[in-house]
Design a protein around this motif. Structure first.
Motif, short mmCIF file in Angstrom:
data_model
loop_
_atom_site.label_atom_id
_atom_site.label_comp_id
_atom_site.label_asym_id
_atom_site.label_seq_id
_atom_site.Cartn_x
_atom_site.Cartn_y
_atom_site.Cartn_z
N PHE A 80 102.57 3.35 88.75
CA PHE A 80 101.56 4.35 89.07
C PHE A 80 101.52 4.64 90.57
O PHE A 80 101.51 5.80 91.00
CB PHE A 80 100.20 3.88 88.57
N TYR B 49 104.55 6.55 91.75
CA TYR B 49 104.41 7.98 91.43
C TYR B 49 103.59 8.68 92.50
O TYR B 49 103.98 9.75 92.99
CB TYR B 49 103.75 8.14 90.06
N ALA C 11 105.01 11.48 95.15
CA ALA C 11 104.42 12.82 95.17
C ALA C 11 103.96 13.18 96.58
O ALA C 11 104.16 14.31 97.03
CB ALA C 11 103.25 12.89 94.19
N ILE D 22 108.28 17.61 91.13
CA ILE D 22 107.05 17.10 90.53
C ILE D 22 107.17 17.05 89.01
O ILE D 22 106.71 16.09 88.38
CB ILE D 22 105.83 17.94 90.98
N PHE D 23 107.80 18.07 88.40
CA PHE D 23 107.99 18.05 86.95
C PHE D 23 108.86 16.86 86.53
O PHE D 23 108.55 16.17 85.56
CB PHE D 23 108.64 19.36 86.46
N LEU E 282 109.35 14.04 88.24
CA LEU E 282 108.60 12.83 88.55
C LEU E 282 107.53 12.57 87.47
O LEU E 282 107.40 11.44 86.98
CB LEU E 282 107.94 12.99 89.92
N THR E 283 106.83 13.59 87.08
CA THR E 283 105.81 13.45 86.04
C THR E 283 106.44 13.12 84.69
O THR E 283 105.90 12.31 83.93
CB THR E 283 104.97 14.74 85.95
N GLY E 284 107.58 13.73 84.40
CA GLY E 284 108.29 13.41 83.16
C GLY E 284 108.70 11.95 83.11
O GLY E 284 108.58 11.30 82.06
N LEU F 190 107.17 9.48 84.69
CA LEU F 190 105.94 8.71 84.50
C LEU F 190 105.50 8.75 83.04
O LEU F 190 105.14 7.71 82.47
CB LEU F 190 104.82 9.23 85.41
N LEU F 191 105.53 9.92 82.43
CA LEU F 191 105.14 10.03 81.02
C LEU F 191 106.07 9.24 80.11
O LEU F 191 105.62 8.64 79.13
CB LEU F 191 105.09 11.50 80.61
N CYS G 211 105.08 5.64 80.44
CA CYS G 211 103.82 5.43 79.72
C CYS G 211 104.06 5.40 78.22
O CYS G 211 103.46 4.60 77.51
CB CYS G 211 102.81 6.53 80.06
#
Length: 85
Positions: free
Chosen positions: A31, A34, A38, A59-60, A62-64, A66-67, A70
């Motif tokens: 977390f 990330y 960012a 960012i897309f 990086l978020t992908g 992280l998801l 998760c």
């Protein structure tokens, strides 16, 4: 819960869908990484405003990532509305 508590880095949210804040040190590392990555991206965009599209893609991605983490290391994500009866 289908996984052992030791295997879960991100618990499911009590209300809604998705995951909450991490519960293990590994989850916190992911977390915080990330967040730091960012912020680094934001610092680069401040220097060169023409990097807006690459920043959005960054960012897309990086978020992908992280998801995905998760999803692999968190509880099953489903729509919840409080405790089950």
């Amino acid at each position: 819960m289908s996984k052992n508590d030791k295997d879960i880095w991100f618990p499911a949210m009590k209300y809604g869908s998705g995951w909450g804040l991490p519960v293990t040190w590994q989850g916190w590392i992911v977390f915080l990484s990330y967040i730091v990555l960012a912020i680094i991206g934001v610092l680069f965009i401040k220097r060169s405003p023409w990097l807006v599209i690459p920043f959005i893609i960054y960012i897309f991605v990086l978020t992908g990532m992280l998801l995905f983490i998760c999803w692999k290391k968190g509880e099953k994500s489903e729509l919840r509305w409080g405790k089950k009866l």
